[in-house]
Design an enzyme around this catalytic site. Sequence first.
Site, PDB file in Angstrom:
ATOM      1  N   GLU A 236       0.279 -24.200 -37.854  1.00 38.65           N
ATOM      2  CA  GLU A 236      -0.366 -23.273 -36.960  1.00 38.65           C
ATOM      3  C   GLU A 236      -1.131 -23.859 -36.208  1.00 38.65           C
ATOM      4  O   GLU A 236      -2.404 -24.333 -36.793  1.00 38.65           O
ATOM      5  CB  GLU A 236      -1.001 -22.053 -37.548  1.00 38.65           C
ATOM      6  N   GLU A 370      -6.689 -25.935 -24.125  1.00 40.41           N
ATOM      7  CA  GLU A 370      -7.395 -25.119 -25.186  1.00 40.41           C
ATOM      8  C   GLU A 370      -8.827 -25.387 -24.830  1.00 40.41           C
ATOM      9  O   GLU A 370      -9.387 -26.574 -24.686  1.00 40.41           O
ATOM     10  CB  GLU A 370      -7.024 -25.385 -26.570  1.00 40.41           C
TER      11      GLU A 370
END
Length: 475
Positions: A236, A370
């Site tokens: 993840e 990000e």
Amino acid sequence: MSATSQTTIIPHSQEPLVTRNYPTVAELDGFVDKAQVAQKSWAKVPLTDRIAIAKKFSDELKALSNDFASELTMQIGRPISQGAGELRGTLERADYMISVAEAALADTPLTDTDKPGFRRYIKRVPLGVILVIAPWNYPFLTTVNSVLPGIIAGNAVLLKPSPQSPLAAERFALALTKAGVPADIIQVLHLSPELVKHTVEHPSVKFVSFTGSVAGGQAIEEAATASKSFKSVALELGGKDPAYVRPDADLDYTAGELVDGAMFNSGQSCCAVERIYVHESVFDAFVEKFVNITKGYKLGDPTLPETNLGPVISLASAERIRKQVEDAVKAGAKALIPSDLFPIAQAGTTYVAPQVLVNVDHSMDVMKEETFGPVVGIMKVSSDEEAIKLMNDSPYGLTASVWTNADKNADSQEAFYKFADELETGTVFLNRCDYLDPALPWNGVKDSGRGCSLSKLGYDQLTHLKSVHMKIKTA
């Protein structure tokens, strides 16, 4: 010379909190060996008994929760007023994974297609020893996703927490052992990067669950491949989660929800909203509402009850976030939050002011890479089609949200289904964001990773299938 220990630094004060020593390679191998031996016995414990112990875990974690919020604040900087939410979420996920365990792990008979003289069924068998590498941003929530179902499934778990949140892992493991999980079935290991690589490559470790950065995930994948043992890896990783506000969205509700989705935990959430696309017909009204709510945040000392926006995790993270904003402004973006509203947010500190940027585009890192901070870019679009194209224009695909009046408008509902079909993401939300429903699989696509935790399907990656084919009659 390799480091022999790690020290957790309190984000808001930059003072040391706790230090943990690393094991030697020989000691580490001994821990893995103990886990392997213990797992063989644990797998023989009836599933109903393992489930009963898991239920006791929830009670034990509640019993250990007196210092929960303050301990989290000192490790990760989240405001103390928000600490209880992580405990509630952890217990919610635990309760759900416990509730579906028996059905998810039961044998699957093939009675409807059996031939006379034969019996066939499928068993779910634990993998053995698994390694869970948990991040700091939600140390309990991310840990429960794999550790508790892994143990219920009959595995032994090596839990490697972030150096920023060692106490969370130790508290989690203590609740498990107090509930009745054998000590060697749940071992907390504080490891250097070199020791993590050694553990991933260890032949007795059969599965690795990693939550963290893309670079970290690539390193784990490379180590698993180097082991030449064909072990499974679940990853993840990062996100750049988009939202789209359609013309018929309830702007008051939507603005409030999206500010929270962008700013909660100082934007340091795996599925934080980092970019927003708004239909041109409501763009100005939405931005005004969004900015006004953001201006009302109280950035400061996270130990104070009135604070609702704390520091980011480190000085390096703060510097990186500020630079991303500065680069966007230099490239033509407009910052809508005046710096003097948050005077504590100075260079050289971990306090980063919340920021809302307009006049942004996809040439800017703030809309592509990000951020993991309290910053969001808002971009005007002219149609659903343009929104879909821009939302998919990302190397990441964790979650996406669409905001529209679908409960009262059939056309809006159909429009949402088009987004649900075409968005390249693991989860598509309607009129909500930044939430994990434990009944739904948690997974990402593209650089957001692979694998699946939570839901009844979360047990799939923690077990392997064994087919049993019996010929009853031989004459």
